[in-house]
Motif scaffolding. Structure first.
Motif, mmCIF file in Angstrom:
data_model
loop_
_atom_site.group_PDB
_atom_site.id
_atom_site.type_symbol
_atom_site.label_atom_id
_atom_site.label_comp_id
_atom_site.label_asym_id
_atom_site.label_seq_id
_atom_site.Cartn_x
_atom_site.Cartn_y
_atom_site.Cartn_z
ATOM 1 N N LYS A 158 43.128 35.494 -1.702
ATOM 2 C CA LYS A 158 42.079 36.922 -1.292
ATOM 3 C C LYS A 158 42.767 37.892 -1.471
ATOM 4 C CE LYS A 158 39.860 38.386 2.565
ATOM 5 N NZ LYS A 158 39.595 37.510 4.050
ATOM 6 N N ASP A 159 44.490 38.146 -1.283
ATOM 7 C CA ASP A 159 45.228 39.334 -0.859
ATOM 8 C C ASP A 159 45.020 39.988 -2.831
ATOM 9 O OD1 ASP A 159 47.649 38.869 -2.028
ATOM 10 O OD2 ASP A 159 46.774 37.118 -1.392
ATOM 11 N N LYS A 160 44.696 39.572 -3.558
ATOM 12 C CA LYS A 160 44.565 39.475 -5.255
ATOM 13 C C LYS A 160 43.772 40.744 -5.422
ATOM 14 C CE LYS A 160 48.229 37.110 -6.822
ATOM 15 N NZ LYS A 160 48.790 37.300 -7.945
ATOM 16 N N ILE A 161 42.860 40.591 -4.751
ATOM 17 C CA ILE A 161 41.234 40.456 -4.956
ATOM 18 C C ILE A 161 40.945 41.978 -4.426
ATOM 19 C CG2 ILE A 161 38.895 40.456 -4.967
ATOM 20 C CD1 ILE A 161 40.491 39.286 -6.977
ATOM 21 N N SER A 173 44.117 33.939 2.557
ATOM 22 C CA SER A 173 45.614 34.218 1.668
ATOM 23 C C SER A 173 46.356 33.902 2.583
ATOM 24 C CB SER A 173 45.453 35.462 1.778
ATOM 25 O OG SER A 173 46.361 36.424 1.421
ATOM 26 N N SER A 174 47.083 33.046 1.674
ATOM 27 C CA SER A 174 48.974 33.076 2.203
ATOM 28 C C SER A 174 49.846 33.174 2.530
ATOM 29 C CB SER A 174 48.643 31.796 1.620
ATOM 30 O OG SER A 174 49.833 31.993 0.111
ATOM 31 N N GLN A 175 49.835 34.840 1.496
ATOM 32 C CA GLN A 175 50.553 36.050 2.068
ATOM 33 C C GLN A 175 50.268 37.345 3.116
ATOM 34 O OE1 GLN A 175 51.784 38.404 -1.388
ATOM 35 N NE2 GLN A 175 52.723 36.831 -1.638
ATOM 36 N N THR A 176 48.862 36.714 3.257
ATOM 37 C CA THR A 176 48.018 38.094 4.811
ATOM 38 C C THR A 176 47.525 36.914 5.819
ATOM 39 O OG1 THR A 176 45.677 38.212 4.205
ATOM 40 C CG2 THR A 176 47.022 39.804 3.785
ATOM 41 N N ARG A 187 43.614 22.565 -8.715
ATOM 42 C CA ARG A 187 43.986 22.989 -9.937
ATOM 43 C C ARG A 187 45.242 23.288 -9.317
ATOM 44 N NH1 ARG A 187 45.246 27.173 -11.536
ATOM 45 N NH2 ARG A 187 43.512 28.732 -11.299
ATOM 46 N N SER A 188 45.785 22.888 -10.537
ATOM 47 C CA SER A 188 47.998 23.115 -9.779
ATOM 48 C C SER A 188 48.081 24.406 -10.072
ATOM 49 C CB SER A 188 48.469 22.391 -11.604
ATOM 50 O OG SER A 188 48.368 21.335 -11.882
ATOM 51 N N ASN A 189 48.707 25.013 -9.355
ATOM 52 C CA ASN A 189 48.964 26.322 -8.927
ATOM 53 C C ASN A 189 48.180 27.004 -8.559
ATOM 54 O OD1 ASN A 189 51.561 27.347 -10.196
ATOM 55 N ND2 ASN A 189 50.266 29.044 -11.075
ATOM 56 N N VAL A 190 46.919 26.515 -7.511
ATOM 57 C CA VAL A 190 45.833 27.249 -6.811
ATOM 58 C C VAL A 190 46.303 27.930 -5.774
ATOM 59 C CG1 VAL A 190 45.174 24.747 -5.902
ATOM 60 C CG2 VAL A 190 43.371 26.879 -6.433
ATOM 61 N N GLY A 191 47.808 27.082 -5.082
ATOM 62 C CA GLY A 191 47.492 27.959 -3.427
ATOM 63 C C GLY A 191 48.070 26.937 -2.253
ATOM 64 N N LYS A 192 47.747 25.427 -3.018
ATOM 65 C CA LYS A 192 47.457 24.113 -1.980
ATOM 66 C C LYS A 192 48.733 24.250 -1.477
ATOM 67 C CE LYS A 192 46.592 20.395 -4.165
ATOM 68 N NZ LYS A 192 48.076 19.914 -4.159
ATOM 69 N N SER A 193 50.005 24.203 -2.026
ATOM 70 C CA SER A 193 50.893 23.690 -0.847
ATOM 71 C C SER A 193 50.977 24.935 -0.072
ATOM 72 C CB SER A 193 52.439 24.027 -2.092
ATOM 73 O OG SER A 193 52.658 22.453 -2.771
ATOM 74 N N SER A 194 50.828 26.071 -0.722
ATOM 75 C CA SER A 194 51.105 27.546 0.408
ATOM 76 C C SER A 194 50.226 27.290 1.474
ATOM 77 C CB SER A 194 50.528 28.527 -0.434
ATOM 78 O OG SER A 194 51.378 29.214 -1.859
ATOM 79 N N PHE A 195 49.094 26.959 1.598
ATOM 80 C CA PHE A 195 47.720 26.848 2.226
ATOM 81 C C PHE A 195 48.635 26.029 3.206
ATOM 82 C CE2 PHE A 195 43.961 23.942 3.612
ATOM 83 C CZ PHE A 195 43.896 25.369 4.149
ATOM 84 N N ARG A 231 55.743 20.836 -1.415
ATOM 85 C CA ARG A 231 55.862 21.619 -2.550
ATOM 86 C C ARG A 231 54.566 21.426 -3.381
ATOM 87 N NH1 ARG A 231 61.610 20.077 -1.872
ATOM 88 N NH2 ARG A 231 62.168 20.412 0.426
ATOM 89 N N THR A 232 55.586 22.952 -4.228
ATOM 90 C CA THR A 232 54.252 22.697 -5.590
ATOM 91 C C THR A 232 54.107 21.629 -6.195
ATOM 92 O OG1 THR A 232 55.105 24.787 -5.584
ATOM 93 C CG2 THR A 232 53.724 23.723 -7.461
ATOM 94 N N SER A 233 52.907 21.171 -6.219
ATOM 95 C CA SER A 233 52.837 19.710 -6.782
ATOM 96 C C SER A 233 52.074 19.873 -8.233
ATOM 97 C CB SER A 233 51.267 19.153 -6.168
ATOM 98 O OG SER A 233 50.254 20.496 -6.113
ATOM 99 N N GLY A 234 52.198 18.514 -8.714
ATOM 100 C CA GLY A 234 51.502 19.017 -10.507
ATOM 101 C C GLY A 234 52.168 19.269 -11.136
HETATM 102 P P1 GDP Z 1 49.958 24.708 -5.796
HETATM 103 O O1 GDP Z 1 50.509 24.407 -6.958
HETATM 104 O O2 GDP Z 1 48.605 24.931 -5.649
HETATM 105 O O3 GDP Z 1 50.077 23.749 -4.659
HETATM 106 O O4 GDP Z 1 50.539 26.291 -5.713
HETATM 107 P P2 GDP Z 1 51.372 26.863 -4.391
HETATM 108 O O5 GDP Z 1 50.950 26.931 -3.335
HETATM 109 O O6 GDP Z 1 52.534 26.477 -5.189
HETATM 110 O O7 GDP Z 1 51.371 28.405 -5.379
HETATM 111 C C1 GDP Z 1 51.799 28.965 -6.609
HETATM 112 C C2 GDP Z 1 51.968 30.088 -7.154
HETATM 113 O O8 GDP Z 1 50.718 31.025 -6.120
HETATM 114 C C3 GDP Z 1 52.819 30.428 -6.082
HETATM 115 O O9 GDP Z 1 53.601 31.751 -7.153
HETATM 116 C C4 GDP Z 1 52.457 31.420 -4.612
HETATM 117 O O10 GDP Z 1 53.157 32.315 -4.331
HETATM 118 C C5 GDP Z 1 51.463 31.995 -5.093
HETATM 119 N N1 GDP Z 1 50.307 31.956 -3.953
HETATM 120 C C6 GDP Z 1 49.735 31.139 -3.276
HETATM 121 N N2 GDP Z 1 48.908 31.838 -3.225
HETATM 122 C C7 GDP Z 1 49.041 33.012 -2.847
HETATM 123 C C8 GDP Z 1 48.033 33.628 -1.960
HETATM 124 O O11 GDP Z 1 47.302 33.568 -1.305
HETATM 125 N N3 GDP Z 1 48.523 35.128 -2.377
HETATM 126 C C9 GDP Z 1 49.163 35.380 -3.329
HETATM 127 N N4 GDP Z 1 49.089 36.614 -3.596
HETATM 128 N N5 GDP Z 1 49.558 34.697 -4.426
HETATM 129 C C10 GDP Z 1 49.355 32.806 -3.949
#
Ligand code: GDP
Length: 194
Positions: A144-147, A175-178, A31-39, A51-54
């Motif tokens: 994961k870093d948020k839990i 976690s894309s952070q750690t 789903r949008s905002n799940v962290g897919k682009s970051s992954f 890039r952030t999708s959706g």
């Molecule tokens: P997408 O819409 O699924 O592509 O999501 P994004 O990768 O753009 O991430 C959505 C938001 O969640 C952004 O503000 C990211 O910085 C944040 N985010 C994504 N992955 C992580 C993560 O592993 N840890 C934390 N703390 N934030 C994350």
């Protein structure tokens, strides 16, 4: 896999635009905002290729990334964005279904869920869809870093139960952070590469 080269090849909406190669493809859905682009960016060692999708108004396309001349990542537009119209949602569904059920190069789908929350109805539907079509799936639970560490197991159990998770599938906390889970994710993906 150590990634040095990654580039976007094409944004496709229909099968005739899919790249004409035999390279294996790994699709990424969530789903949008799940962290897919970051992954994706974490796995390919880039800050901002995916890039952030959706987001509303953004074209809903399948984005093909060429990784190391070895495989394609196929970034599926994020689902569950509230402001998308019914017609757009139906078009989205048709595009994904066509791609996932007909594309021979597709080897596995990375299905991303948010570790903090129970899966949404759409997360569950996506998993059921993949199981129904016998498409190999890797579940990646993001953020994961948020839990706190002590609660990882509990959150994992809630997600697995809601999905009716098949124990033979991979389940990775990420976690894309750690960058935790990055190596595990690559190992899970590499199982599907020649
Ligand atoms: P997408 O819409 O699924 O592509 O999501 P994004 O990768 O753009 O991430 C959505 C938001 O969640 C952004 O503000 C990211 O910085 C944040 N985010 C994504 N992955 C992580 C993560 O592993 N840890 C934390 N703390 N934030 C994350």
């Amino acid at each position: 896999m150590k990634v040095h080269n990654a580039e976007i090849i094409i944004s496709a909406v229909s099968p005739k635009q899919y790249p004409e190669t035999e390279l294996p493809e790994i699709a990424l859905a969530g789903r949008s905002n799940v962290g897919k682009s970051s992954f994706i960016n974490t796995l390919i060692n880039r800050k901002n290729l995916a890039r952030t999708s959706g987001k509303p108004g953004k074209t809903q396309t399948l984005n093909f990334y060429l990784i190391e001349d070895a495989l394609h990542f196929v970034d599926v537009p994020g689902y569950g964005y509230a402001k998308v119209s019914k017609t757009e949602r139906a078009k989205w569904g048709e595009m994904i279904e066509t791609y996932m059920t007909t594309r021979e190069q597709l080897k596995a789908v990375v299905s991303l869920v948010d570790l903090r929350h129970a899966p949404t109805q759409e997360d569950i539907q996506m998993y059921e869809f993949l199981k129904y079509y016998e498409i190999p799936v890797i579940i990646v639970a993001t953020k994961k870093d948020k839990i706190p560490r002590g609660k990882w197991n509990k959150h994992e159990s809630i997600i697995k139960k809601a999905l009716n998770f098949d124990k033979s599938d991979d389940f990775i906390l990420f976690s894309s952070q750690t960058k935790e889970g990055k190596e595990e994710a690559w190992q899970a993906i590499e199982k599907y590469l020649p």
